[in-house]
Design a protein around this motif. Structure first.
Motif, PDB file in Angstrom:
ATOM      1  N   ILE A  40     -32.414  14.657   8.162  1.00  0.00           N
ATOM      2  CA  ILE A  40     -31.100  15.305   8.160  1.00  0.00           C
ATOM      3  C   ILE A  40     -30.706  15.700   6.733  1.00  0.00           C
ATOM      4  O   ILE A  40     -30.360  16.855   6.483  1.00  0.00           O
ATOM      5  CB  ILE A  40     -30.027  14.391   8.803  1.00  0.00           C
ATOM      6  CG1 ILE A  40     -30.315  14.232  10.307  1.00  0.00           C
ATOM      7  CG2 ILE A  40     -28.618  14.958   8.577  1.00  0.00           C
ATOM      8  CD1 ILE A  40     -29.386  13.272  11.029  1.00  0.00           C
ATOM      9  N   TYR A  41     -30.755  14.752   5.821  1.00  0.00           N
ATOM     10  CA  TYR A  41     -30.446  15.034   4.415  1.00  0.00           C
ATOM     11  C   TYR A  41     -31.719  14.964   3.571  1.00  0.00           C
ATOM     12  O   TYR A  41     -32.551  14.080   3.777  1.00  0.00           O
ATOM     13  CB  TYR A  41     -29.426  14.024   3.871  1.00  0.00           C
ATOM     14  CG  TYR A  41     -27.997  14.391   4.204  1.00  0.00           C
ATOM     15  CD1 TYR A  41     -27.308  15.327   3.448  1.00  0.00           C
ATOM     16  CD2 TYR A  41     -27.346  13.806   5.288  1.00  0.00           C
ATOM     17  CE1 TYR A  41     -26.001  15.682   3.760  1.00  0.00           C
ATOM     18  CE2 TYR A  41     -26.041  14.149   5.603  1.00  0.00           C
ATOM     19  CZ  TYR A  41     -25.372  15.093   4.828  1.00  0.00           C
ATOM     20  OH  TYR A  41     -24.088  15.438   5.137  1.00  0.00           O
ATOM     21  N   PRO A  42     -31.881  15.888   2.605  1.00  0.00           N
ATOM     22  CA  PRO A  42     -33.071  15.871   1.750  1.00  0.00           C
ATOM     23  C   PRO A  42     -33.173  14.565   0.943  1.00  0.00           C
ATOM     24  O   PRO A  42     -32.147  13.932   0.653  1.00  0.00           O
ATOM     25  CB  PRO A  42     -32.852  17.058   0.803  1.00  0.00           C
ATOM     26  CG  PRO A  42     -31.822  17.914   1.447  1.00  0.00           C
ATOM     27  CD  PRO A  42     -30.975  16.995   2.280  1.00  0.00           C
ATOM     28  N   ASN A  43     -34.404  14.203   0.598  1.00  0.00           N
ATOM     29  CA  ASN A  43     -34.651  12.943  -0.106  1.00  0.00           C
ATOM     30  C   ASN A  43     -33.890  12.818  -1.419  1.00  0.00           C
ATOM     31  O   ASN A  43     -33.498  11.719  -1.806  1.00  0.00           O
ATOM     32  CB  ASN A  43     -36.157  12.752  -0.356  1.00  0.00           C
ATOM     33  CG  ASN A  43     -36.885  12.362   0.919  1.00  0.00           C
ATOM     34  OD1 ASN A  43     -36.327  11.651   1.751  1.00  0.00           O
ATOM     35  ND2 ASN A  43     -38.103  12.830   1.092  1.00  0.00           N
ATOM     36  N   HIS A  44     -33.674  13.937  -2.128  1.00  0.00           N
ATOM     37  CA  HIS A  44     -32.983  13.822  -3.416  1.00  0.00           C
ATOM     38  C   HIS A  44     -31.476  13.585  -3.249  1.00  0.00           C
ATOM     39  O   HIS A  44     -30.804  13.136  -4.179  1.00  0.00           O
ATOM     40  CB  HIS A  44     -33.227  15.068  -4.291  1.00  0.00           C
ATOM     41  CG  HIS A  44     -32.553  16.309  -3.800  1.00  0.00           C
ATOM     42  ND1 HIS A  44     -33.037  17.076  -2.758  1.00  0.00           N
ATOM     43  CD2 HIS A  44     -31.401  16.919  -4.184  1.00  0.00           C
ATOM     44  CE1 HIS A  44     -32.229  18.098  -2.545  1.00  0.00           C
ATOM     45  NE2 HIS A  44     -31.221  18.032  -3.395  1.00  0.00           N
ATOM     46  N   ILE A  45     -30.935  13.848  -2.048  1.00  0.00           N
ATOM     47  CA  ILE A  45     -29.506  13.626  -1.798  1.00  0.00           C
ATOM     48  C   ILE A  45     -29.246  12.224  -1.229  1.00  0.00           C
ATOM     49  O   ILE A  45     -28.199  11.628  -1.488  1.00  0.00           O
ATOM     50  CB  ILE A  45     -28.947  14.700  -0.841  1.00  0.00           C
ATOM     51  CG1 ILE A  45     -28.989  16.080  -1.515  1.00  0.00           C
ATOM     52  CG2 ILE A  45     -27.511  14.381  -0.416  1.00  0.00           C
ATOM     53  CD1 ILE A  45     -28.489  17.227  -0.639  1.00  0.00           C
ATOM     54  N   LEU A  46     -30.198  11.677  -0.483  1.00  0.00           N
ATOM     55  CA  LEU A  46     -29.982  10.393   0.210  1.00  0.00           C
ATOM     56  C   LEU A  46     -29.567   9.245  -0.711  1.00  0.00           C
ATOM     57  O   LEU A  46     -28.611   8.527  -0.392  1.00  0.00           O
ATOM     58  CB  LEU A  46     -31.230  10.010   1.012  1.00  0.00           C
ATOM     59  CG  LEU A  46     -31.402  10.761   2.342  1.00  0.00           C
ATOM     60  CD1 LEU A  46     -32.758  10.449   2.958  1.00  0.00           C
ATOM     61  CD2 LEU A  46     -30.280  10.417   3.321  1.00  0.00           C
ATOM     62  N   PRO A  47     -30.216   9.033  -1.883  1.00  0.00           N
ATOM     63  CA  PRO A  47     -29.779   7.925  -2.748  1.00  0.00           C
ATOM     64  C   PRO A  47     -28.356   8.125  -3.262  1.00  0.00           C
ATOM     65  O   PRO A  47     -27.601   7.164  -3.414  1.00  0.00           O
ATOM     66  CB  PRO A  47     -30.777   7.944  -3.912  1.00  0.00           C
ATOM     67  CG  PRO A  47     -31.933   8.760  -3.446  1.00  0.00           C
ATOM     68  CD  PRO A  47     -31.401   9.718  -2.431  1.00  0.00           C
ATOM     69  N   LEU A  48     -27.974   9.381  -3.515  1.00  0.00           N
ATOM     70  CA  LEU A  48     -26.621   9.673  -3.995  1.00  0.00           C
ATOM     71  C   LEU A  48     -25.599   9.405  -2.895  1.00  0.00           C
ATOM     72  O   LEU A  48     -24.517   8.870  -3.153  1.00  0.00           O
ATOM     73  CB  LEU A  48     -26.527  11.132  -4.465  1.00  0.00           C
ATOM     74  CG  LEU A  48     -27.446  11.516  -5.630  1.00  0.00           C
ATOM     75  CD1 LEU A  48     -27.445  13.025  -5.855  1.00  0.00           C
ATOM     76  CD2 LEU A  48     -27.019  10.790  -6.904  1.00  0.00           C
ATOM     77  N   LEU A  49     -25.943   9.760  -1.651  1.00  0.00           N
ATOM     78  CA  LEU A  49     -25.071   9.454  -0.513  1.00  0.00           C
ATOM     79  C   LEU A  49     -24.946   7.943  -0.313  1.00  0.00           C
ATOM     80  O   LEU A  49     -23.842   7.432  -0.088  1.00  0.00           O
ATOM     81  CB  LEU A  49     -25.621  10.090   0.766  1.00  0.00           C
ATOM     82  CG  LEU A  49     -25.313  11.566   0.993  1.00  0.00           C
ATOM     83  CD1 LEU A  49     -26.142  12.106   2.155  1.00  0.00           C
ATOM     84  CD2 LEU A  49     -23.825  11.788   1.262  1.00  0.00           C
TER      85      LEU A  49
END
Length: 198
Positions: free
Chosen positions: A105-114
């Motif tokens: 659903i969300y790209p890997n580079h966004i997931l840690p920030l989320l």
């Protein structure tokens, strides 16, 4: 519902979104861009509620904003009138958003920030500069620049006002409004237009 929503959200998120909309009887309206907000939740005198989300958001921003507003709806139904972004809303938002934090659903580079953001979700993702920038794909709209890209002393326009770029204060910048001579603090990821003053 699928035909309406699919252009706005990541495709793999649709079953989860559909479930939330049906479960909580969400009245969703997709609206034209508003400068001051990405979405909102309203209650009416007749007891009905409505969620609106801006149509100019990309799929990742739209999904996050939609779940943010659904969290307001659920919080209102469960707790009545409480602080808009208080502990009840934060708990509901965390709970609702967790199933969406997946790499399909969300790209890997966004997931840690989320994941970091959801330790203590804020009233607006714009107050989380790294996440807001990643959600925008680290690219400003055509003809715009992020505030952090503006050189000190340069001029820019925002909401029909002209500002002079000042010094950085941690994640925000001091900017002088040329009309009223007041200094305003701008988040680094706000999109503005550079102007040349003669």
């Amino acid at each position: 519902m699928r035909a309406t929503l699919i252009p706005y959200i990541p495709e793999n998120s649709f079953p989860l979104v559909e479930y939330l909309i049906k479960k909580y009887a969400i009245n969703l309206k997709i609206v034209n861009e508003r400068q001051t907000k990405h979405g909102d939740f309203r209650t009416f005198a007749n007891g009905k509620t409505q969620i609106t989300v801006n149509n100019n958001l990309n799929k990742y921003q739209f999904l996050l904003t939609l779940v943010h507003e659904i969290a307001h709806h659920v919080t209102y139904k469960k707790f009545g009138r409480v602080q808009p972004h208080g502990k009840e809303w934060k708990t509901v938002f965390q709970h609702l958003m967790l199933p969406f934090l997946r790499p399909d659903i969300y790209p890997n580079h966004i997931l840690p920030l989320l994941a970091n953001h959801f330790k203590n979700p804020k009233a607006s993702t714009d107050s989380d500069p790294k996440l807001a920038l990643a959600l925008k794909g680290n690219t400003a709209k055509t003809g715009k620049n992020f505030v952090f890209e503006i050189p000190e002393g340069a001029f820019f326009q925002y909401k029909k006002n002209t500002y002079k770029m000042g010094k950085r204060r941690r994640t925000r910048y001091e900017c002088l409004n040329l009309k009223n001579k007041q200094v305003y603090l701008f988040n680094q990821n706000i999109e503005v237009s550079i102007v040349e003053l003669t």
